[in-house]
Write an enzyme that holds these catalytic residues in place. Sequence first.
Site, mmCIF file in Angstrom:
data_model
loop_
_atom_site.group_PDB
_atom_site.id
_atom_site.type_symbol
_atom_site.label_atom_id
_atom_site.label_comp_id
_atom_site.label_asym_id
_atom_site.label_seq_id
_atom_site.Cartn_x
_atom_site.Cartn_y
_atom_site.Cartn_z
ATOM 1 N N GLY A 16 0.871 -1.088 0.094
ATOM 2 C CA GLY A 16 0.067 0.015 -0.059
ATOM 3 C C GLY A 16 0.867 1.209 0.014
ATOM 4 N N GLY A 39 -0.350 8.916 2.138
ATOM 5 C CA GLY A 39 0.259 10.558 2.209
ATOM 6 C C GLY A 39 1.633 10.270 2.947
ATOM 7 N N GLY A 82 3.617 7.719 3.482
ATOM 8 C CA GLY A 82 4.887 6.875 2.598
ATOM 9 C C GLY A 82 4.414 5.300 2.168
ATOM 10 C CB VAL A 94 2.157 0.146 3.758
ATOM 11 C CG1 VAL A 94 1.949 -0.736 4.799
ATOM 12 C CG2 VAL A 94 1.732 1.549 4.245
ATOM 13 C CG ASP A 131 -8.275 10.108 7.008
ATOM 14 O OD1 ASP A 131 -9.214 10.564 6.285
ATOM 15 O OD2 ASP A 131 -7.249 9.814 6.541
#
Length: 832
Positions: A500, A503, A505, A507, A618
């Site tokens: 993944g 925003g 960085g 994964v 979020d």
Amino acid sequence: METQKLIIHFILLLLIPCSSSFTPIDNYLLNCGSQNNASLFNRIFMSDSTNQGSTFLSADKSISLINRNPHADLHTLYHTARVFPSTGSYKFSLRKNGTHFVRFHFSPFKAQGFDLTSANFSVLVDGNLVLTNFKPGSGALLKEFILKVGSNFLEIVFRPEGNLGFGFVNAMEVFTAPDDFVIDYGTRLVGPFGVVEYKNLSYQVLETIHRINVGGVKVTPFNDSLWRTWIPDEGFLVFKDAAKPVVSTHTPNYQKGGATREIAPDNVYMTAQEMNKDRSIIASQFNITWDFPVAPGGVRHLVRLHFSDIVSRALSLLYFDVYINGYSAYKDLDLSSLAFHVLASPVYVDFVTDSDDLGVIRISVSPSELSSSRGMNAILNGAEVMKLVNVVDSHVVHRKKRLWVLLVGSIVGGVVILLLVIAAFLLALKCRKKKKKPKQRAVENVGWTPLRFYGGSSLSRLSEGTALNSPGSYGYFGLRIPFADIQSATNNFDRSLIIGTGGFGMVYKGVLKDNVKVAVKRGMPGSRQGLPEFQTEITILSKIRHRHLVSLVGYCEENSEMILVYEYVEKGPLKKHLYGSGRNEPLSWKQRLEICIGAARGLHYLHTGFARGIIHRDIKSTNILLDENHVAKVADFGLSRSGPCIDETHVSTGVKGSFGYLDPEYFRRQQLTDKSDVYSFGVVLFEVLCARPAVDPQLDREQVNLAEWALAWQKKGMLEHIIDPYLVGKIKQSSLKKFGETAEKCLAEYGVDRPTIGAVLWNLEYALQLQETDQEGESYDDSSALEPVNVTTTIIPEGPSCNIRREGDNDNGYSDMSATEVFSQLMNTEGR
């Protein structure tokens, strides 16, 4: 054309008051090299040679220079100059940290053996090298910079370059910018890669290159509350016949949360260029385009575009596209929604882009495909172009790096000390309990699991009659993980292990040395961006352990790295199980309800498990992960905030979140409450039901926004027409009705009308019971008391899940009886 502009100019002079309403907290205006004060645009520039002025000047060898033969049209401010044959500086004491304007006035002349046109020098502001080998040339020149100052003083250094170099300045301005003049959210990075979010804009140093009043005349500092000059756009138009100036005689309808008079003056928002439909223009050329000369070679710039719909007679009639350097920057821009559904309400949008090899930034506006044939139009009211100045002296880099290391070290040290205290307390408590009850079976009433345990996650499980598992091989304080171990776990960050990106960085999937599968989130190496999110994740997740929250295994901050290590959640984001090209086998309705219930439990624990609660900020389908058993886990706490204190109703903060999920009331008022999470969760509920994104620009206009579209069908009582085709005929009507009503309440316009997440959880469990039982059951109104049956011996304020912390810890994933089982005994006739 000239006559029309003169008329516009005359109208605006009559309408716009010539006064400023903005008063900066810090406001230093210096008349450099002069013994006298000077007035310019009703502002007093103080002599830098007086006793008071000399407190700013830190240059022992500077020279005051006077022009004995100034030009008759030259303002007295430019009759003198401060010359620096060697390095010198000014120091200003600041009463407020934050964004400031810094302006330099240059007007070279010859006097006392100095020819200022041959000056060569550099200028540093707060350690930032803003002018390098600068040669002002001839004529008056203003250089403006906007930057964030983090200390209580500001130093400006003039440094001569070369053997014969010297520096000078005629006047300087240093004053505080309005709050939120430059914000860190909502900026769009535009380029060949598409459009992505650009973060931490306020930490950049900005140099103003162009400030344009589109469709209007020149605006002088006398008519601008921040004393700026806005010039007409005519000289920048590529195809002049494509544009037609338009003027409004009404003052702008400023709305809270939109643009203000400090962002741009009334004059800018009362004029614009629109499509010139009176001319026969070739269709391929039918747009309005401006070319702005800038530094060539891919230099990064901020482009701020100003809009106010002064051409439409009603709302929702104007749709257009914005292009920057030929790339799509904003598709189907709807000023009605952007401007809070108020006509002629000023707004602005920030873009970041790179200049081309020729040194041009091209801006175009053209009608959208959503426009009707009669209403095709596009407008622009104002434009600003600012260069991002990123060059910093090496000693400043070293100083800031050292401060960053000290900051992170202090935070980590504080966390470690806190853990030691907690561990000592728990150890003493455990020994004391053993003396009293040597055969205690399990830990009871766990509000949150201490960091020494890995309970409540896929790393270890707590079952009846067993104690919590021992910590892994990283020990009692296993949060800090060596960088070498993370390199080994990810095969030196092998790109094939990327699972993944976001925003913060990349994964990566990894396996630690104790064979524990983990997800490794690595920030951009050496970047300061993402530091607040990094610190927030550690702070939040080090306090909590919960079955429906992703667990933090550890972190690493060696070698300027910012790495977070989480438990690996096998099946990934909920989003990929709902729609998209990578969609897995469709989830059943029961599975979807159980996932929503799990996510609600995790969110409820955040909201109620602490004195002030935690607001996630979020919530979206990509931040809800599913383990191998489809158990939902809420993830990504980088934007989380503590909730309001007991005597407060909200937290005032800048807006953070994701498009399509953002609470409109929070966006308008910048007042955050736990009901903002409830709104976002309501969008997720419809996303789960309809199996489509929260925002899909490819759809028809009325379907673009999922929340608006689904609410319209829900209010018509026809929700079954828009559900995931896979679910057609598989959802009982009573379950669908309850689910739809719950989502609708979550999406109420005002937070006070939305239920708590505990009430949402109650309703979702009820929807699951209705789906599983043979009886259709009857719906009930749970918006207030939530007392579904006539039970006098049990009082449950917001359903069983609200008693998770206080009566049995149902919501932490460890209790003997689940919330669903409790609910079934209350709501199901047979259960009672």
